[in-house]
Design a protein around this motif. Structure first.
Motif, PDB file in Angstrom:
ATOM      1  N   SER A 268      -6.714  -3.329   0.108  1.00 10.55           N
ATOM      2  CA  SER A 268      -7.802  -2.605   1.112  1.00 10.55           C
ATOM      3  C   SER A 268      -9.048  -3.191   1.378  1.00 10.55           C
ATOM      4  O   SER A 268      -9.287  -3.498   2.658  1.00 10.55           O
ATOM      5  CB  SER A 268      -7.971  -1.019   0.431  1.00 10.55           C
TER       6      SER A 268
ATOM      7  N   GLN B 176       1.016  -1.253   0.157  1.00  8.34           N
ATOM      8  CA  GLN B 176       0.169   0.037  -0.120  1.00  8.34           C
ATOM      9  C   GLN B 176       0.631   1.289   0.062  1.00  8.34           C
ATOM     10  O   GLN B 176       0.550   2.284  -0.633  1.00  8.34           O
ATOM     11  CB  GLN B 176      -0.985   0.132   0.970  1.00  8.34           C
TER      12      GLN B 176
ATOM     13  N   PHE C  26      -3.249   6.526   0.373  1.00  5.25           N
ATOM     14  CA  PHE C  26      -2.628   5.319   0.229  1.00  5.25           C
ATOM     15  C   PHE C  26      -1.406   4.733   1.268  1.00  5.25           C
ATOM     16  O   PHE C  26      -1.336   3.932   1.824  1.00  5.25           O
ATOM     17  CB  PHE C  26      -2.235   4.876  -1.328  1.00  5.25           C
TER      18      PHE C  26
ATOM     19  N   THR D 265      -2.825   4.788   4.841  1.00  8.60           N
ATOM     20  CA  THR D 265      -3.651   3.527   4.850  1.00  8.60           C
ATOM     21  C   THR D 265      -2.768   2.114   5.036  1.00  8.60           C
ATOM     22  O   THR D 265      -2.794   1.389   5.994  1.00  8.60           O
ATOM     23  CB  THR D 265      -4.374   3.051   3.766  1.00  8.60           C
ATOM     24  N   GLY D 266      -1.238   2.280   4.363  1.00  8.56           N
ATOM     25  CA  GLY D 266      -0.340   1.140   4.590  1.00  8.56           C
ATOM     26  C   GLY D 266       0.308   1.486   6.024  1.00  8.56           C
ATOM     27  O   GLY D 266       0.616   0.272   6.528  1.00  8.56           O
TER      28      GLY D 266
ATOM     29  N   ASN E 192      -8.936   1.711   5.681  1.00 16.55           N
ATOM     30  CA  ASN E 192      -8.723   0.935   4.660  1.00 16.55           C
ATOM     31  C   ASN E 192      -9.951   1.050   3.750  1.00 16.55           C
ATOM     32  O   ASN E 192      -9.994   0.730   2.315  1.00 16.55           O
ATOM     33  CB  ASN E 192      -8.634  -0.896   4.925  1.00 16.55           C
TER      34      ASN E 192
ATOM     35  N   GLN F 150      -3.891  -1.932  -4.984  1.00 17.66           N
ATOM     36  CA  GLN F 150      -4.472  -1.386  -3.980  1.00 17.66           C
ATOM     37  C   GLN F 150      -5.658  -1.516  -3.297  1.00 17.66           C
ATOM     38  O   GLN F 150      -6.025  -1.647  -2.115  1.00 17.66           O
ATOM     39  CB  GLN F 150      -4.147   0.201  -3.873  1.00 17.66           C
TER      40      GLN F 150
ATOM     41  N   GLY G 195      -9.525   4.063   1.805  1.00 13.08           N
ATOM     42  CA  GLY G 195      -8.696   3.781   0.845  1.00 13.08           C
ATOM     43  C   GLY G 195      -9.148   3.162  -0.365  1.00 13.08           C
ATOM     44  O   GLY G 195      -8.928   3.354  -1.544  1.00 13.08           O
TER      45      GLY G 195
END
Length: 182
Positions: free
Chosen positions: A149, A20, A55, A58-59, A81, A145, A84
């Motif tokens: 997610s 991500q 992103f 979120t990662g 997520n 992605q 995302g």
């Protein structure tokens, strides 16, 4: 056995969280290389930057929730997520629109002195090809992605539901012990 399962889950969340983050970095890294073709296109709204930032965050949250499991952190990671995934769908739509409307031939038409010169058209077609390749690459990465997610959100929700069921059973057992009811 339990520790190996937890270790596997921690490694998996770290790997997918890193994916991500890399998708976010690719979006931010390739964003400045784009030229604005028209007002309101992908470059002029700065989409690569805010998509990449979402992103990356979120990662990071996915890695943290795998490393330090807690209900609060897992709930926020599920939320991030889901956000995302929504931004991934938005990014796919924006990149597809940009891919469909990418044309540099208008630059050659504006230059009336070289209207019959093919070198301008060749350069414009090469630029269109590069832009299309970038868009296709980023669409593929954003689809990745999206899958990651959605996977994190589903697994996080399952984990939270499992924790809630376990805690409700513990509360029932404690209530039975206090009231001495079988």
């Amino acid at each position: 056995m339990f520790s190996s399962v937890v270790l596997l889950q921690t490694c998996l969340t770290a790997a997918l969280g890193a994916v991500q983050i890399m998708v976010g970095l690719f979006n931010i890294g390739l964003g400045p290389g784009r030229t604005s073709i028209r007002p309101g296109d992908l470059t002029s709204v700065g989409a690569a930057y805010w998509l990449g930032a979402v992103f990356i965050v979120t990662g990071i949250m996915s890695i943290l929730s795998g490393r330090f499991p807690s209900s609060c952190l897992m709930g926020f990671t599920v939320f991030m997520n889901i956000v995302g995934a929504i931004f991934a769908i938005t990014g796919i739509v924006l990149y597809v629109i940009d891919l469909r409307e990418a044309s540099f031939l208008w630059m050659c038409e504006r230059n009336t002195a070289n209207r019959h010169d093919d070198s301008c058209r060749k350069v414009a077609l090469i630029a269109e090809s590069l832009l299309a390749s970038m868009d296709i690459t980023l669409i593929g990465l954003i689809v990745l992605q999206l899958f990651v997610s959605v996977w994190f959100a589903v697994m996080g929700i399952k984990s939270l539901i499992g924790q809630m069921r376990k805690s409700s059973k513990d509360i029932e057992e404690q209530f039975k012990e206090v009231t001495c009811v079988d």
